[in-house]
Design an enzyme around this catalytic site. Structure first.
Site, short mmCIF file in Angstrom:
data_model
loop_
_atom_site.label_atom_id
_atom_site.label_comp_id
_atom_site.label_asym_id
_atom_site.label_seq_id
_atom_site.Cartn_x
_atom_site.Cartn_y
_atom_site.Cartn_z
N ASP A 35 28.50 26.80 61.56
CA ASP A 35 28.93 27.94 62.37
C ASP A 35 29.85 27.46 63.49
O ASP A 35 29.63 26.40 64.08
CB ASP A 35 27.73 28.68 62.96
CG ASP A 35 26.92 27.84 63.93
OD1 ASP A 35 26.30 26.86 63.48
OD2 ASP A 35 26.94 28.14 65.14
N SER A 36 30.89 28.24 63.76
CA SER A 36 31.81 27.99 64.87
C SER A 36 32.44 26.59 64.75
O SER A 36 33.08 26.29 63.75
CB SER A 36 31.05 28.18 66.19
OG SER A 36 31.95 28.28 67.26
N ALA A 37 32.21 25.70 65.73
CA ALA A 37 32.75 24.34 65.61
C ALA A 37 32.21 23.66 64.36
O ALA A 37 32.90 22.84 63.73
CB ALA A 37 32.40 23.53 66.84
N ILE A 66 30.78 30.14 58.98
CA ILE A 66 30.33 31.23 59.84
C ILE A 66 31.20 31.24 61.09
O ILE A 66 31.20 30.28 61.85
CB ILE A 66 28.83 31.02 60.16
CG1 ILE A 66 28.04 30.96 58.84
CG2 ILE A 66 28.32 32.12 61.08
CD1 ILE A 66 26.66 30.38 58.98
N HIS A 74 31.38 36.68 68.54
CA HIS A 74 31.23 35.27 68.25
C HIS A 74 29.82 34.76 68.59
O HIS A 74 29.31 35.03 69.67
CB HIS A 74 32.26 34.45 69.03
CG HIS A 74 32.33 33.03 68.55
ND1 HIS A 74 32.99 32.69 67.39
CD2 HIS A 74 31.78 31.89 69.03
CE1 HIS A 74 32.86 31.38 67.20
NE2 HIS A 74 32.13 30.88 68.17
#
Ligand SMILES: *[C@@H]1O[C@H](CO)[C@@H](O)[C@H](O)[C@H]1NC(C)=O
Ligand SMILES: *[C@@H]1O[C@H](CO)[C@@H](O)[C@H](O)[C@H]1NC(C)=O
Length: 399
Positions: free
Chosen positions: A188-190, A218, A373
């Site tokens: 997810d994200s980074a 994600i 986010h």
């Protein structure tokens, strides 16, 4: 005016500043979100202030204030949990306790946290890993990686790639009872950025014979070239990830020198020699009509070559997976992408969906119309459960 009145006035103004957050009508549980956002704004400002005073680096102070809760590797009635290393990279391994007649699914998970925070041991990720074991009867490897501001690209990429390559060895899969035909990667994200990057890298790696069946990205960050996408313009101040914060986080991935961040904020960091790369992140051709409406495409202004010479990482496909060419994308595994409407990173994910589909990859795109986010990680928010359910259901059907 008395002192009390002045004090009240100050408290009132500060309160209004931190709490006032205009939100769209379709956002669920708006008050919870307002409070969470006020919390983030306060610690961000405190960290910026402390940095200004020269106490420490902004990201170190931010991590301190965030009070992220880590938990030990505790086994329970259903799952054996242990911390170990894969190729010298610390990972947390979750193995179901129940006996199984057949080999199991394996899931390699990469946490988010802006590239400067987070770990497999964080309560929210530890909880997600346990749920994944329970719901999918999978072995979960949750990897750590070195973080900014102490470490820069490509350290985080190398760590994740080394751990993944270790996991994909036949003897390691045997040890954990994992079916080599059913190994997936998620982040997810980074962590979504890293998942996309290592999945690409794996395609042409002659040393790794076992390949991934699925990748789940994600709300991933996938490029830095154009920081003026419609999603950046629309959500530049949306909780919890602002445009200014993401410019700081992206630049910190490559350097502590603030000049890269300054150039990114005005979208003038890409040099003339690299202008051919813009076709890979051209939102005018890669976004569906719905997301382009009301925006005019301006080719980003080109900057000097100096920054790219010093910090070539931001033009590297291992940091910006959207820069891969179609030949590379064609060989990617079955893909699941979550994007959120109210997220600066929304269009990164959507452009990747378009590019993968154009290259013939099978993609399930789950766009969350009222999402923001980090949705998966906001425990106690309805949206976290909804997002987790959708993600797990996809994995159950496809991994
Ligand atoms: C173990 O699994 C059972 C059945 O899925 C579940 O009801 C129980 O809550 C789980 N225990 C823990 C500690 O998660
Ligand atoms: C981006 O796409 C548009 C068409 O949608 C095209 O007119 C423009 O030249 C493209 N720009 C770049 C830099 O690829």
């Amino acid at each position: 005016m008395g002192r009390k009145t002045i004090l009240l006035l100050i408290v009132g103004v500060l309160g209004a500043y931190y709490v006032y957050t205009p939100l769209p009508d379709n956002v669920e549980e708006p008050w919870k979100l307002v409070l969470m956002n006020a919390h983030v704004k306060i610690i961000t400002n405190l960290a910026l202030f402390a940095e200004l005073l020269g106490i420490d680096h902004f990201l170190n102070i931010l991590t301190l204030f965030m009070g992220l809760q880590e938990v030990p590797p505790t086994s329970d009635e259903n799952v054996t949990v242990m911390d170990t290393t894969f190729n010298n990279v610390p990972v947390r391994v979750y193995v179901p306790k129940r006996k199984s007649e057949t080999l199991r699914r394996g899931l390699f998970y990469i946490h988010g946290g802006g590239g400067f925070s987070g770990s497999a041991a964080l309560l929210t990720y530890d909880f997600l890993s346990r749920r994944t074991v329970d719901r999918l009867d999978a072995v979960v490897i949750s990897t750590n990686y070195r973080l900014a501001p102490k470490y820069h690209f490509p350290d985080q990429f190398e760590d994740v790639y080394n751990a993944l390559r270790w996991f994909l060895r036949q003897d390691v899969l045997d040890k954990y009872g994992v079916d080599p035909e059913r190994v997936g990667i998620s982040g997810d994200s980074a962590g979504g950025n890293l998942a996309a990057a290592v999945t690409q890298q794996l395609i042409d790696d002659p040393d790794v014979k076992i390949k991934l069946k699925t990748q789940s990205l994600i709300y991933p960050a996938l490029q830095t070239l154009d920081m003026d996408l419609p999603s950046y313009q629309e959500n530049s101040h949306f909780p919890v990830l602002s445009k200014s914060l993401i410019a700081r986080l992206w630049s910190e991935m490559f350097t502590t020198d603030r000049s890269l961040e300054e150039a990114m904020l005005v979208n003038q960091h890409v040099p003339v020699e690299s202008s051919h790369l813009f076709k890979y992140v051209n939102w005018s051709s890669l976004l569906p009509e719905k997301f382009k409406r009301g925006y005019f495409y301006n080719s980003p202004t080109l900057g000097s070559s100096e920054l790219a010479k010093k910090y070539p990482g931001f033009l590297d496909v291992r940091a910006a997976p959207l820069l891969a060419d179609d030949d590379k994308l064609r060989s990617l595994p079955l893909t699941y992408v979550i994007t959120c409407q109210y997220d600066v990173l929304r269009d990164d994910g959507i452009m990747y969906v378009t590019r993968l589909r154009n290259a013939g990859v099978r993609v399930t795109h789950n766009h969350i119309e009222d999402g923001l986010h980090g949705a998966l990680s906001y425990h106690g928010f309805k949206i976290a459960y909804r997002t987790e359910n959708q993600y797990m259901n996809w994995l159950r059907e496809n991994l």
